[in-house]
Design a protein around this motif. Structure first.
Motif, mmCIF file in Angstrom:
data_model
loop_
_atom_site.group_PDB
_atom_site.id
_atom_site.type_symbol
_atom_site.label_atom_id
_atom_site.label_comp_id
_atom_site.label_asym_id
_atom_site.label_seq_id
_atom_site.Cartn_x
_atom_site.Cartn_y
_atom_site.Cartn_z
ATOM 1 N N ARG A 140 -27.816 11.637 -40.784
ATOM 2 C CA ARG A 140 -26.714 11.051 -41.558
ATOM 3 C C ARG A 140 -26.285 11.979 -42.692
ATOM 4 O O ARG A 140 -25.085 12.181 -42.927
ATOM 5 N N LEU A 141 -27.245 12.558 -43.396
ATOM 6 C CA LEU A 141 -26.906 13.485 -44.473
ATOM 7 C C LEU A 141 -26.199 14.725 -43.932
ATOM 8 O O LEU A 141 -25.287 15.259 -44.571
ATOM 9 N N THR A 142 -26.603 15.181 -42.746
ATOM 10 C CA THR A 142 -25.938 16.324 -42.120
ATOM 11 C C THR A 142 -24.488 15.993 -41.797
ATOM 12 O O THR A 142 -23.577 16.810 -42.036
ATOM 13 N N ALA A 143 -24.260 14.801 -41.260
ATOM 14 C CA ALA A 143 -22.895 14.373 -40.969
ATOM 15 C C ALA A 143 -22.068 14.267 -42.244
ATOM 16 O O ALA A 143 -20.899 14.671 -42.282
ATOM 17 N N ILE A 144 -22.661 13.742 -43.303
ATOM 18 C CA ILE A 144 -21.956 13.623 -44.580
ATOM 19 C C ILE A 144 -21.632 15.004 -45.148
ATOM 20 O O ILE A 144 -20.549 15.225 -45.716
ATOM 21 N N ALA A 145 -22.549 15.958 -44.989
ATOM 22 C CA ALA A 145 -22.287 17.328 -45.445
ATOM 23 C C ALA A 145 -21.052 17.890 -44.750
ATOM 24 O O ALA A 145 -20.224 18.571 -45.376
ATOM 25 N N GLY A 146 -20.915 17.606 -43.461
ATOM 26 C CA GLY A 146 -19.730 18.051 -42.745
ATOM 27 C C GLY A 146 -18.469 17.399 -43.255
ATOM 28 O O GLY A 146 -17.415 18.053 -43.382
ATOM 29 N N LEU A 147 -18.547 16.106 -43.579
ATOM 30 C CA LEU A 147 -17.377 15.408 -44.120
ATOM 31 C C LEU A 147 -16.990 15.967 -45.487
ATOM 32 O O LEU A 147 -15.804 16.124 -45.799
ATOM 33 N N ILE A 148 -17.980 16.282 -46.307
ATOM 34 C CA ILE A 148 -17.704 16.845 -47.634
ATOM 35 C C ILE A 148 -17.023 18.206 -47.514
ATOM 36 O O ILE A 148 -16.100 18.530 -48.269
ATOM 37 N N TYR A 149 -17.460 18.990 -46.528
ATOM 38 C CA TYR A 149 -16.920 20.336 -46.375
ATOM 39 C C TYR A 149 -15.547 20.363 -45.720
ATOM 40 O O TYR A 149 -14.800 21.336 -45.872
ATOM 41 N N SER A 150 -15.203 19.320 -44.987
ATOM 42 C CA SER A 150 -13.995 19.347 -44.169
ATOM 43 C C SER A 150 -12.702 19.541 -44.969
ATOM 44 O O SER A 150 -11.823 20.298 -44.509
ATOM 45 N N PRO A 151 -12.505 18.915 -46.151
ATOM 46 C CA PRO A 151 -11.263 19.202 -46.883
ATOM 47 C C PRO A 151 -11.121 20.667 -47.272
ATOM 48 O O PRO A 151 -10.014 21.221 -47.244
ATOM 49 N N LEU A 152 -12.235 21.315 -47.621
ATOM 50 C CA LEU A 152 -12.195 22.734 -47.969
ATOM 51 C C LEU A 152 -11.833 23.573 -46.745
ATOM 52 O O LEU A 152 -11.109 24.577 -46.851
#
Length: 460
Positions: free
Chosen positions: A154-166
């Motif tokens: 779950r944290l890995t998926a969230i990391a991807g979501l955080i990075y996606s706007p950048l």
């Protein structure tokens, strides 16, 4: 040149990590200390220290998690579970000693004479090896059950979501975030242009590394979706499709192939078959050096496949194969312990892209056994566990970790993307599989043998 913000960012990371360890659980804080440093700290910023390794974005994360776990959280240290993983970690810590002692003489590799290693290199190389293995050991120590294993996904998926706007910003406006914030671009700008547009680099140093990260976040999200787990309030299919879009905008053919293959394995096959597929892929990578040494790699077929995506892709792959063949021959001269560091492992003028050939030429087959044997063991243990559990959620989580690890291993053939966050995922899988197996054995011991207890002769 790095600006003052780049310097301060690396120096401030210990403060950030202390905040994380004070506010969150040990597992969560360790995850974000490692992943956050890789995702946001600048590339090519290093504080040079005598004897011990330089402080870089990856090494500062190792310092921080060691202090956070053992000083702030008072975690009791132990080596990873299972004899095989313990052995590989111990070998990893001692391999530098043998590499140095067998490379004390200078070597000429085409253009210049490179000095021999010295006994003091044993200290720095061993410490660097310890930093490399730290995320693996800590993850194996901290992931104790299925709940922890799901949390890491779950944290890995969230990391991807955080990075996606950048990532979206750089695809639209060109990869400039590292330059805007830290004052310089970390790689060749021309390599970040593909298919008539840009691919994101953000703070990872190269578009290929961002694409590899996107593969993992897509597979973690897909695995959670299939395991009927949630990330946030929206339906999971939304996050899966968004992660798939992020992989597409990375414009990396290799990452597309790995991401789509992993996505199909997890989405359309039962966990038993997807894990088997992951095991076969991981095994092929693990035995790759042997196949390369005896010239069993079907280079021509692979070049024909690459040509389907254009002559540029086939030329790039052919260039890598040529350089790999030269480096394999060089590595065979020190096949057991390798040539060591300080560029001794490289033939002058040869470009080494693949992680496997870099580690094989540096530390020989024994070092390769450590760096690629640890993920291979994780997949092997996952496959063994899958056939012994009836918990559907656990089966899907096992399959997800195995597919992620297999795709990461495949990427180490053409690229060098096995950084500290990758070792963390390897360790998380090892810890989950070992503890799940141990808990199953404990339950079996506590379950009474009904037939024996009903036998009239019992106890006579």
């Amino acid at each position: 040149m790095p600006n003052i913000i780049a310097t301060l960012a690396v120096l401030a990371w210990p403060i950030v990590s202390v905040f994380l360890y004070k506010k969150y659980s040990t597992l969560t804080a360790t995850f974000w200390t490692i992943f956050g440093a890789y995702m946001f700290l600048p590339m090519k910023v290093a504080f040079v220290l005598p004897i011990i390794p330089n402080i870089t974005k990856q090494n500062v994360a190792a310092y921080c998690v060691l202090i956070g776990c053992f000083v702030i959280k008072k975690v009791h240290f132990r080596l990873p579970p299972t004899f095989a993983t313990k052995s590989l970690v111990v070998i990893g810590l001692f391999i530098s000693t043998f590499t140095v002692l067998t490379n004390l003489s200078p070597v000429f590799t085409g253009v210049r004479l490179k000095p021999g290693l010295s006994p003091k290199d044993i200290i720095s190389m061993t410490i660097q090896m310890a930093f490399t293995l730290t995320p693996f050991v800590l993850a194996a120590l901290l992931v104790r059950d299925l709940k922890d294993g799901i949390k890491v996904l779950r944290l890995t998926a969230i990391a991807g979501l955080i990075y996606s706007p950048l990532m979206v910003i750089e695809v639209v406006m060109s990869p400039q975030l590292h330059t805007w914030i830290y004052g310089f671009f970390p790689h060749s700008f021309g390599q970040q242009m593909r298919f008539g547009g840009y691919r994101p680099v953000v703070f990872m140093g190269h578009g290929l590394l961002v694409a590899n990260f996107a593969v993992v976040t897509l597979l973690a999200t897909t695995g959670l979706w299939k395991a009927k787990q949630k990330i946030f309030v929206m339906p999971m299919i939304f996050y899966v499709l968004w992660s798939l879009l992020m992989l597409i905008i990375c414009k990396s053919v290799g990452a597309w192939l790995l991401g789509i293959l992993g996505f199909l394995l997890l989405t359309f096959l039962p966990s038993r078959l997807s894990t088997l597929g992951a095991y076969l892929l991981a095994s092929a990578v693990f035995f790759y050096p042997i196949l390369a040494i005896f010239n069993y790699i079907p280079h021509d077929k692979l070049l024909e496949l690459a040509a389907l995506f254009g002559p540029e892709k086939a030329g790039s792959l052919g260039f890598r194969f040529h350089n790999e063949e030269v480096m394999v021959a060089h590595g065979q001269e020190r096949i057991l312990f390798g040539w060591g560091g300080w560029d001794r492992n490289r033939i002058d003028g040869v470009v080494t892209d693949g992680y496997w050939i870099i580690k094989f030429s540096q530390f020989g087959l024994l070092g390769y056994l450590v760096f690629l044997g640890l993920p291979m063991l994780a997949v092997k243990n996952g496959q063994a566990l899958l056939g012994k559990t009836k918990n559907r959620t656990l089966k899907q989580v096992i399959a997800t970790y195995c597919v992620i690890i297999a795709m990461l291993m495949v990427d180490q053939i053409p690229n060098a993307s096995q950084h500290n966050w990758v070792f963390f995922l390897y360790g998380a899988a090892v810890g989950l599989f070992a503890n799940a197996r141990k808990q199953k054995k404990v339950r079996q011991l506590k379950t009474p043998n009904i037939q024996t207890s009903l036998n009239p002769a019992h106890g006579q």
